[in-house]
Design a protein around this motif. Structure first.
Motif, PDB file in Angstrom:
ATOM      1  N   ARG A  30      36.269  48.038  39.368  1.00 53.68           N
ATOM      2  CA  ARG A  30      37.469  48.601  38.744  1.00 53.68           C
ATOM      3  C   ARG A  30      38.532  48.885  39.818  1.00 53.68           C
ATOM      4  NH1 ARG A  30      34.746  52.060  36.322  1.00 53.68           N
ATOM      5  NH2 ARG A  30      34.292  50.874  34.465  1.00 53.68           N
ATOM      6  N   HIS A  31      38.101  49.423  40.942  1.00 55.65           N
ATOM      7  CA  HIS A  31      39.031  49.751  42.032  1.00 55.65           C
ATOM      8  C   HIS A  31      39.729  48.482  42.549  1.00 55.65           C
ATOM      9  CE1 HIS A  31      40.505  51.763  45.683  1.00 55.65           C
ATOM     10  NE2 HIS A  31      40.145  50.667  46.322  1.00 55.65           N
ATOM     11  N   LEU A  32      38.968  47.411  42.756  1.00 53.85           N
ATOM     12  CA  LEU A  32      39.572  46.163  43.272  1.00 53.85           C
ATOM     13  C   LEU A  32      40.580  45.598  42.280  1.00 53.85           C
ATOM     14  CD1 LEU A  32      37.174  43.619  45.014  1.00 53.85           C
ATOM     15  CD2 LEU A  32      38.904  45.117  46.038  1.00 53.85           C
ATOM     16  N   LEU A  33      40.193  45.564  41.000  1.00 54.98           N
ATOM     17  CA  LEU A  33      41.099  45.000  39.994  1.00 54.98           C
ATOM     18  C   LEU A  33      42.379  45.824  39.885  1.00 54.98           C
ATOM     19  CD1 LEU A  33      38.472  44.055  37.258  1.00 54.98           C
ATOM     20  CD2 LEU A  33      39.893  42.441  38.551  1.00 54.98           C
ATOM     21  N   GLU A  34      42.249  47.145  40.056  1.00 53.98           N
ATOM     22  CA  GLU A  34      43.430  48.020  39.937  1.00 53.98           C
ATOM     23  C   GLU A  34      44.326  47.949  41.167  1.00 53.98           C
ATOM     24  OE1 GLU A  34      41.845  51.907  39.121  1.00 53.98           O
ATOM     25  OE2 GLU A  34      41.369  51.396  37.044  1.00 53.98           O
ATOM     26  N   THR A  35      43.734  47.783  42.352  1.00 49.23           N
ATOM     27  CA  THR A  35      44.529  47.892  43.582  1.00 49.23           C
ATOM     28  C   THR A  35      44.941  46.538  44.159  1.00 49.23           C
ATOM     29  OG1 THR A  35      42.494  48.001  44.881  1.00 49.23           O
ATOM     30  CG2 THR A  35      43.518  50.109  44.264  1.00 49.23           C
ATOM     31  N   GLU A  36      44.313  45.442  43.699  1.00 51.60           N
ATOM     32  CA  GLU A  36      44.625  44.129  44.256  1.00 51.60           C
ATOM     33  C   GLU A  36      44.968  43.150  43.127  1.00 51.60           C
ATOM     34  OE1 GLU A  36      41.505  42.720  46.791  1.00 51.60           O
ATOM     35  OE2 GLU A  36      41.666  44.411  48.165  1.00 51.60           O
ATOM     36  N   PRO A  37      46.249  43.061  42.750  1.00 54.60           N
ATOM     37  CA  PRO A  37      46.633  42.218  41.607  1.00 54.60           C
ATOM     38  C   PRO A  37      46.379  40.728  41.834  1.00 54.60           C
ATOM     39  CG  PRO A  37      48.494  43.551  42.410  1.00 54.60           C
ATOM     40  CD  PRO A  37      47.358  43.812  43.326  1.00 54.60           C
ATOM     41  N   ASP A  38      46.190  40.321  43.103  1.00 58.60           N
ATOM     42  CA  ASP A  38      45.958  38.898  43.393  1.00 58.60           C
ATOM     43  C   ASP A  38      44.480  38.595  43.637  1.00 58.60           C
ATOM     44  OD1 ASP A  38      45.839  40.343  45.682  1.00 58.60           O
ATOM     45  OD2 ASP A  38      46.958  38.931  46.932  1.00 58.60           O
ATOM     46  N   THR A  39      43.623  39.496  43.213  1.00 60.56           N
ATOM     47  CA  THR A  39      42.184  39.264  43.408  1.00 60.56           C
ATOM     48  C   THR A  39      41.490  39.079  42.065  1.00 60.56           C
ATOM     49  OG1 THR A  39      42.134  40.563  45.437  1.00 60.56           O
ATOM     50  CG2 THR A  39      40.038  40.262  44.310  1.00 60.56           C
ATOM     51  N   ARG A  40      40.672  38.017  41.999  1.00 63.96           N
ATOM     52  CA  ARG A  40      39.760  37.850  40.862  1.00 63.96           C
ATOM     53  C   ARG A  40      38.414  38.393  41.284  1.00 63.96           C
ATOM     54  NH1 ARG A  40      41.312  31.666  39.755  1.00 63.96           N
ATOM     55  NH2 ARG A  40      40.378  31.489  41.799  1.00 63.96           N
ATOM     56  N   VAL A  41      37.691  38.998  40.374  1.00 64.76           N
ATOM     57  CA  VAL A  41      36.395  39.588  40.712  1.00 64.76           C
ATOM     58  C   VAL A  41      35.303  38.981  39.839  1.00 64.76           C
ATOM     59  CG1 VAL A  41      35.039  41.705  40.858  1.00 64.76           C
ATOM     60  CG2 VAL A  41      37.488  41.758  41.396  1.00 64.76           C
ATOM     61  N   ALA A  54      27.741  48.885  29.753  1.00 64.38           N
ATOM     62  CA  ALA A  54      28.673  49.925  29.292  1.00 64.38           C
ATOM     63  C   ALA A  54      29.540  50.438  30.454  1.00 64.38           C
ATOM     64  CB  ALA A  54      27.903  51.086  28.661  1.00 64.38           C
ATOM     65  N   ASN A  55      29.031  50.310  31.689  1.00 60.83           N
ATOM     66  CA  ASN A  55      29.797  50.797  32.851  1.00 60.83           C
ATOM     67  C   ASN A  55      31.054  49.964  33.108  1.00 60.83           C
ATOM     68  OD1 ASN A  55      27.518  52.336  33.018  1.00 60.83           O
ATOM     69  ND2 ASN A  55      26.921  51.723  35.081  1.00 60.83           N
ATOM     70  N   VAL A  56      31.078  48.740  32.580  1.00 66.76           N
ATOM     71  CA  VAL A  56      32.231  47.855  32.796  1.00 66.76           C
ATOM     72  C   VAL A  56      32.821  47.368  31.468  1.00 66.76           C
ATOM     73  CG1 VAL A  56      31.711  47.053  35.142  1.00 66.76           C
ATOM     74  CG2 VAL A  56      30.564  45.977  33.208  1.00 66.76           C
ATOM     75  N   ALA A  57      32.494  48.068  30.392  1.00 67.42           N
ATOM     76  CA  ALA A  57      32.939  47.622  29.059  1.00 67.42           C
ATOM     77  C   ALA A  57      34.457  47.528  28.988  1.00 67.42           C
ATOM     78  CB  ALA A  57      32.416  48.580  27.982  1.00 67.42           C
ATOM     79  N   ASP A  58      35.160  48.416  29.702  1.00 65.56           N
ATOM     80  CA  ASP A  58      36.629  48.427  29.659  1.00 65.56           C
ATOM     81  C   ASP A  58      37.238  47.201  30.351  1.00 65.56           C
ATOM     82  OD1 ASP A  58      35.434  49.684  31.963  1.00 65.56           O
ATOM     83  OD2 ASP A  58      37.458  50.201  32.632  1.00 65.56           O
ATOM     84  N   LEU A  59      36.449  46.453  31.108  1.00 66.04           N
ATOM     85  CA  LEU A  59      36.994  45.301  31.850  1.00 66.04           C
ATOM     86  C   LEU A  59      36.896  44.001  31.060  1.00 66.04           C
ATOM     87  CD1 LEU A  59      35.524  46.118  35.380  1.00 66.04           C
ATOM     88  CD2 LEU A  59      37.746  46.746  34.407  1.00 66.04           C
ATOM     89  N   VAL A  60      36.133  44.014  29.981  1.00 66.03           N
ATOM     90  CA  VAL A  60      35.972  42.800  29.185  1.00 66.03           C
ATOM     91  C   VAL A  60      37.341  42.402  28.639  1.00 66.03           C
ATOM     92  CG1 VAL A  60      34.917  41.816  27.111  1.00 66.03           C
ATOM     93  CG2 VAL A  60      33.586  43.326  28.606  1.00 66.03           C
ATOM     94  N   GLY A  61      37.678  41.109  28.823  1.00 75.42           N
ATOM     95  CA  GLY A  61      38.983  40.625  28.356  1.00 75.42           C
ATOM     96  C   GLY A  61      40.000  40.566  29.470  1.00 75.42           C
ATOM     97  N   ASN A  62      39.737  41.213  30.601  1.00 76.96           N
ATOM     98  CA  ASN A  62      40.639  41.106  31.756  1.00 76.96           C
ATOM     99  C   ASN A  62      40.504  39.682  32.321  1.00 76.96           C
ATOM    100  OD1 ASN A  62      41.727  41.113  34.389  1.00 76.96           O
ATOM    101  ND2 ASN A  62      41.388  43.312  34.590  1.00 76.96           N
ATOM    102  N   PRO A  63      41.615  38.915  32.385  1.00 79.41           N
ATOM    103  CA  PRO A  63      41.500  37.520  32.818  1.00 79.41           C
ATOM    104  C   PRO A  63      41.089  37.368  34.290  1.00 79.41           C
ATOM    105  CG  PRO A  63      43.807  38.150  32.507  1.00 79.41           C
ATOM    106  CD  PRO A  63      42.980  39.286  32.000  1.00 79.41           C
ATOM    107  N   ARG A  64      41.163  38.442  35.058  1.00 76.27           N
ATOM    108  CA  ARG A  64      40.754  38.355  36.471  1.00 76.27           C
ATOM    109  C   ARG A  64      39.316  38.815  36.683  1.00 76.27           C
ATOM    110  NH1 ARG A  64      43.297  41.758  39.756  1.00 76.27           N
ATOM    111  NH2 ARG A  64      44.306  43.007  38.140  1.00 76.27           N
ATOM    112  N   TYR A  65      38.615  39.074  35.605  1.00 76.21           N
ATOM    113  CA  TYR A  65      37.251  39.593  35.709  1.00 76.21           C
ATOM    114  C   TYR A  65      36.263  38.670  35.007  1.00 76.21           C
ATOM    115  CZ  TYR A  65      33.161  42.475  34.677  1.00 76.21           C
ATOM    116  OH  TYR A  65      31.877  42.943  34.548  1.00 76.21           O
TER     117      TYR A  65
END
Ligand code: NAD
Ligand code: TYD
Length: 349
Positions: A30-41, A54-65
């Motif tokens: 979550r920290h990388l996706l929030e702080t580095e807009p040019d990084t895919r994880v 469930a720990n990463v449920a909020d990231l589902v649908g993020n195109p960089r994840y």
């Protein structure tokens, strides 16, 4: 191997994070996706008992994840996951000392063999950075004075710490032998949201929220140096992007507390009576004191811990109160068998 979609835009760098469904890994993704807009994880995780989607449920649908279910000891799964990856941060591990005392087998397999598989695969792909997330426990135990520096000799005392030290030595050997651009971080005890309730703080918070007793090992005077998980994540990111290859960086919160002082603080913050404290048999080989000297990362990379422990503790209690269903889902599963085996009393629902 299960995968979800990943945006295939080309001006981005791709960082693979192992163990991204665990406590620290999920906060780090979550920290990388929030702080580095040019990084895919890419999050590569086997979903063991400690891994939780469930720990990463909020990231589902993020195109960089993207999530890949896979085991770090599985050479072929790791090889496929690393295609197109330019940096790797290795969090995946068996992480709990008490479980390593019950059975050290999974610790050697995941922590040692898994690291070796990742190192070989990362070397073949030619990643520009490999970060090994390690622990201060590889240094062993301190007396009343002093702190671990990066020059402190390795002297692990638990099977968990020994497996992490073995992995660190493998990383060191790949730097020396192959010129691998690897770095090692060694952090003190983390706390914060999404920590599995087998570790001291979430175990005690979740027991106390149900008015259940809390098991304090030995005399309660062992000392740990606490750091908020978000401060740890910022430190690992600084090492990933700015650290010098081949170097070790200690990370700590400069916040030493005895276990009993911490237990009293939790009881007070939750308004619970001291009669809920149970002194139980000590952990075999229990390290007395950990304290980290993190001057090197502060001086070289400009990182510092920012979250005062008392503040972080209140926030963490609030998180566990607000996320009762997350805790209940864990405590009603195989957790109950572990609790009974470890503490000799029923735990969970
Ligand atoms: P955790 O137990 O919460 O999470 C571990 C994650 O790794 C889980 O998602 C699990 O599914 C995954 N995993 C386990 N075995 C795997 C395998 N064979 N293949 C792929 N994935 C696997 O652990 P944590 O507390 O988040 O710790 C993460 C890392 O940080 C570990 O390397 C640990 O040694 C290190 N560390 C932890 C602390 C701490 O206080 N928790 C302190 C310093 C360092
Ligand atoms: P833990 O969270 O397991 O982290 P570590 O062993 O990696 O430091 O334990 C933190 C401290 O709390 C350690 O001194 C052991 C103690 N402890 C207890 O007293 N009771 C418990 O039930 C647990 C899990 C830990």
């Amino acid at each position: 191997m299960h995968t979800s979609a990943l945006d295939l835009g080309s001006d981005m760098r791709t960082t693979l994070v192992t163990g991204g469904c665990g406590f620290i890994g999920s906060n780090f993704v979550r920290h990388l996706l929030e702080t580095e807009p040019d990084t895919r994880v890419i999050n590569f995780d086997a979903l063991t008992y400690a891994g939780n989607l469930a720990n990463v449920a909020d990231l589902v649908g993020n195109p960089r994840y993207r999530f890949i279910k896979g085991d770090v000891t599985d050479r072929e799964a790791v090889r496929v996951a690393l295609v197109g990856v330019d940096a790797l941060v290795h969090f995946a591990a068996e992480s709990h000392v008490d479980r390593s005392i019950l059975d050290s087998g999974p610790f050697v397999r995941t922590n040692v063999q898994g690291t070796q598989v990742l190192l070989d695969a990362a070397r073949h792909v030619g990643v520009s950075r490999y970060v090994q997330v390690s622990t201060d426990e590889v240094y062993g135990s301190l007396g009343a004075e002093g702190a671990f520096t990066e020059a402190t000799p390795l002297a692990p005392n638990s099977p968990y710490a020994a497996s992490k030290a073995a992995a660190d030595l493998l990383v060191r050997s790949y730097v020396h032998t192959f010129g691998m651009p690897a770095l090692i971080t060694r952090c003190s005890n983390n706390y914060g949201p999404y920590q599995f309730p087998e570790k001291l703080l979430p175990l005690f918070i979740s027991n106390l929220l149900r008015d259940e007793p809390v098991p304090v090992y030995g005399d309660g005077l062992n000392v740990r140096d606490w750091i908020h998980v978000l401060d740890h994540c910022a430190a690992v990111a600084a090492v990933l992007r700015k650290g010098r290859p081949g170097e070790v960086y200690n990370i700590g919160g400069r916040s030493e507390w005895t276990n009993i002082r911490l237990t009293h603080a939790l009881l007070d913050l939750l308004g619970k009576p001291r009669s809920l404290i149970r002194y139980v048999a000590d952990r075999p080989g229990h390290d007395r004191r950990y304290a980290i000297d993190c001057a090197k990362i502060e001086t070289e990379l400009g990182w510092k811990p920012t979250i005062p422990f008392e503040q972080g503790l209140s926030d963490t209690i609030a998180w566990y109160k607000a996320n009762a269903p997350w805790v209940e889902q864990i405590r009603s599963g195989a957790y109950r068998d572990y609790y009974a085996r470890q503490y000799g009393t029923p735990g969970g629902t």
